[in-house]
Design a protein around this motif. Structure first.
Motif, short mmCIF file in Angstrom:
data_model
loop_
_atom_site.label_atom_id
_atom_site.label_comp_id
_atom_site.label_asym_id
_atom_site.label_seq_id
_atom_site.Cartn_x
_atom_site.Cartn_y
_atom_site.Cartn_z
N PRO A 43 3.33 -4.23 -0.59
CA PRO A 43 4.24 -3.28 -1.24
C PRO A 43 5.60 -3.92 -1.54
CG PRO A 43 3.76 -2.61 1.03
CD PRO A 43 2.87 -3.75 0.73
N THR A 103 8.77 -3.19 -4.15
CA THR A 103 10.03 -2.60 -3.68
C THR A 103 11.14 -3.64 -3.58
OG1 THR A 103 9.34 -2.90 -1.38
CG2 THR A 103 8.87 -0.77 -2.36
N PRO A 163 15.23 -0.71 0.66
CA PRO A 163 14.69 0.26 1.61
C PRO A 163 13.63 1.14 0.95
CG PRO A 163 17.10 0.31 1.60
CD PRO A 163 16.68 -0.58 0.48
N SER A 164 12.66 1.56 1.74
CA SER A 164 11.55 2.33 1.20
C SER A 164 11.22 3.48 2.15
CB SER A 164 10.36 1.37 1.05
OG SER A 164 9.24 2.02 0.53
N PRO A 165 12.07 4.52 2.12
CA PRO A 165 11.93 5.61 3.10
C PRO A 165 10.88 6.63 2.66
CG PRO A 165 13.83 6.03 1.72
CD PRO A 165 13.15 4.81 1.17
N LEU A 166 9.64 6.41 3.04
CA LEU A 166 8.57 7.30 2.57
C LEU A 166 8.09 8.23 3.67
CD1 LEU A 166 6.43 4.71 0.57
CD2 LEU A 166 8.37 6.07 -0.23
N ARG A 167 7.69 9.43 3.25
CA ARG A 167 7.08 10.39 4.17
C ARG A 167 5.57 10.18 4.18
NH1 ARG A 167 10.80 14.81 5.88
NH2 ARG A 167 12.76 14.19 4.89
N GLU A 184 3.57 10.40 0.97
CA GLU A 184 3.94 9.33 0.04
C GLU A 184 3.33 7.99 0.48
OE1 GLU A 184 8.15 11.64 -0.87
OE2 GLU A 184 8.06 10.05 0.63
N ASP A 244 -0.22 8.10 -0.57
CA ASP A 244 -0.31 7.85 -2.01
C ASP A 244 -0.17 6.36 -2.33
OD1 ASP A 244 -0.90 9.57 -4.09
OD2 ASP A 244 0.95 10.72 -3.83
N ALA A 245 0.79 5.73 -1.69
CA ALA A 245 1.03 4.30 -1.94
C ALA A 245 -0.19 3.48 -1.51
CB ALA A 245 2.27 3.84 -1.19
N GLU A 298 -3.03 3.95 -3.96
CA GLU A 298 -2.73 3.22 -5.19
C GLU A 298 -3.06 1.74 -5.01
OE1 GLU A 298 -1.51 5.37 -7.55
OE2 GLU A 298 -1.75 3.82 -9.08
N LEU A 306 3.50 0.80 -8.65
CA LEU A 306 3.49 1.55 -7.39
C LEU A 306 4.57 2.63 -7.48
CD1 LEU A 306 2.14 1.60 -4.57
CD2 LEU A 306 4.09 0.28 -3.73
N GLU A 311 5.59 4.93 -5.69
CA GLU A 311 6.43 5.17 -4.51
C GLU A 311 7.63 4.22 -4.46
OE1 GLU A 311 3.05 5.64 -4.47
OE2 GLU A 311 3.62 7.75 -4.43
N ALA A 312 7.60 3.15 -5.24
CA ALA A 312 8.75 2.24 -5.29
C ALA A 312 9.97 2.95 -5.86
CB ALA A 312 8.41 1.00 -6.11
N SER A 364 12.84 3.23 -3.67
CA SER A 364 13.64 2.03 -3.42
C SER A 364 14.74 1.85 -4.46
CB SER A 364 12.72 0.80 -3.42
OG SER A 364 11.75 0.92 -2.41
N PHE A 365 14.51 2.37 -5.67
CA PHE A 365 15.43 2.06 -6.76
C PHE A 365 16.22 3.25 -7.30
CE2 PHE A 365 11.70 -0.91 -7.41
CZ PHE A 365 12.29 -1.93 -6.69
N ARG A 370 18.02 8.54 -0.69
CA ARG A 370 16.71 8.09 -1.17
C ARG A 370 15.61 9.00 -0.67
NH1 ARG A 370 18.95 2.76 -0.13
NH2 ARG A 370 18.64 1.42 -1.94
N ARG A 376 4.04 12.40 -10.81
CA ARG A 376 3.98 11.08 -10.15
C ARG A 376 3.12 10.07 -10.89
NH1 ARG A 376 0.30 8.14 -7.76
NH2 ARG A 376 0.95 6.62 -6.20
#
Ligand SMILES: Nc1ncnc2c1ncn2[C@@H]1O[C@H](COP(=O)(O)OP(=O)(O)OP(=O)(O)O)[C@@H](O)[C@H]1O
Ligand SMILES: [Mg+2]
Ligand SMILES: [Zn+2]
Lengths: 241, 137
Positions: free
Chosen positions: A92, A96, A100-104, A107, A110-111, A114, B95, B97-98, B101-102, B111, B119
């Motif tokens: 990932p 990214t 930072p990649s603050p996912l729940r 999410e 899902d990632a 994918e 992706l 979900e990235a 990050s941005f 964030r 999505r």
């Protein structure tokens, strides 16, 4: 059903064995051991891939010397893994870029779907997966989606780690997962009895190596005693094939 | 061409919904966050269905605008309002979900936001051979 689930099995059809490195506690050395194992299996003549599935905190690219920002992603009926020292690599972090990649939970799920559904692995003997610590969404998802998955449990000999490793291994076994065995990191053999009591194969131990961090920084993990121990473990753990 | 991989997923899914019956229609929602190339996706989908012996299936692609809601302050905004350079949009294309990050909340900078809709690729409807509804996603 999510349509992406329908192709995951196909995506792994060119891979002979998929092995996830997992642990109950964090910081026990999974990432270093997964990367060293990938390089060692390659050195032993196998075709190897590595999937970093620590979605919110990927670090394998650091050990493999990949700079996510400057790495081009190629597409060919999907997303092609990048090449890292002779190993097919997907992470990932490639998307990214170290931010930072603050996912729940949803999410993260899902990632994972994918990445599992669009990544086109080549023909591989081993695809190693670096997982985040604990019974995370990542571990639960790979258990559910990846056919023929095998686990290597990593643990250190601290008393806190031992109880935790026992619980984690029990969870995997209760789920019907194939546990290839347990690797003791930063130890000297004391987890062998734990393995006996759980009926799990003891794959060996890796001593503490004060040189490891510097070697990683300098991009030469292969020169360490750590790597030599990992290679021996790989040789015997995967030898029956 | 990573659309091809998603087209395969849609085709496999539709075929499994219809099992022995013919797939006659697939309605796909395309969330704008993933910025899927419609031409490539529909070309791939037709080619894959045809190679599986399914001809003339109707493919409907509907855009769904990506909308975010901040979990910290509650603000909502759209992806189309976000300024972002091409390389980062491409990372999100691979992706989605990235995006966390941005992109940050325009009101509070967090964030920690939710992608309320739009999505990525979703199958909204599959219709099988005899015209009966095969299943909704
Ligand atoms: N055998 C060892 N000797 C010395 N240092 C080690 C050894 N194994 C791992 N380390 C160090 O321990 C730290 C944590 O290692 P690593 O990141 O691989 O653990 P991890 O289990 O992947 O962590 P996380 O749970 O956060 O993913 C690193 O700094 C690594 O260099
Ligand atoms: Mg790690
Ligand atoms: Zn906000």
């Amino acid at each position: 059903m999510d349509p992406r689930e329908a192709v995951i099995r196909d995506r792994f059809s060119s891979v002979r064995r998929v092995v996830a490195f997992a642990s109950s506690k964090g910081g026990v050395g999974k990432t270093c051991i997964t990367c060293a194992s990938a390089l060692a299996l390659k050195e032993l003549g196998h075709r190897v891939g590595l999937l970093d599935l620590d979605v919110t905190n990927p670090t394998a690219h650091i050990v493999l010397g990949i700079d996510p920002k400057s790495t081009e992603i190629e597409e060919e009926k999907g997303v092609k893994p990048v090449e890292a020292r002779g190993v097919e690599f997907m992470s990932p972090a490639l998307f990214t870029h170290g931010e930072p990649s603050p996912l729940r939970g949803g999410e993260i799920h899902d990632a994972i779907l994918e990445m599992l559904s669009v990544t086109r692995w080549g023909s591989l003997d081993y695809l190693l997966i670096d997982a985040p610590p604990g019974m995370s969404d990542e571990v639960l998802d790979v258990l559910r989606y990846i056919p023929r998955l095998e686990f290597v449990v990593v643990a250190t000999p601290s008393p806190l780690s031992i109880d935790s490793a026992r619980r984690f291994t029990k969870f995997l076994l209760d789920e019907g997962a194939r546990v290839l065995g347990l690797v003791e990191n930063m130890g000297s053999g004391s987890l062998e009895s734990l393995c006996k009591s759980m009926g799990v194969r003891y794959l060996g131990y890796i001593p503490f190596d004060p040189e490891l961090d510097r070697a990683i920084e300098e991009g030469r993990i292969e020169s360490t005693r750590f790597y030599a121990s990992v290679r021996e473990i790989c040789r015997s753990a995967f030898h029956s094939l | 061409m990573h659309e091809w991989a998603l087209a395969e997923a849609i085709a496999r899914y539709a075929e499994s919904v219809c099992s022995s019956r013919r797939v006659s229609k697939i309605v796909v929602k395309l969330g704008t966050l993933q910025a899927i190339d419609r031409e490539v996706l529909s070309f791939a989908l037709n080619a894959i269905l045809e190679s599986d012996g399914i001809r003339g299936a109707e493919i409907v692609l509907e855009d769904e605008e990506a909308v975010f809601r901040c979990r910290r302050c509650g603000a909502t905004w759209r992806y189309s309002d976000v300024e972002l350079d091409e390389a980062l949009r491409e990372a999100i294309h691979f992706l989605p979900e990235a995006v966390h990050s941005f992109v940050r909340c325009p009101r509070c900078g967090s964030r920690d936001f939710e992608v309320v809709k739009g999505r990525g690729v979703e199958v909204a409807e599959v219709v099988c051979g005899d015209g009966s509804e095969g299943g909704s996603h």
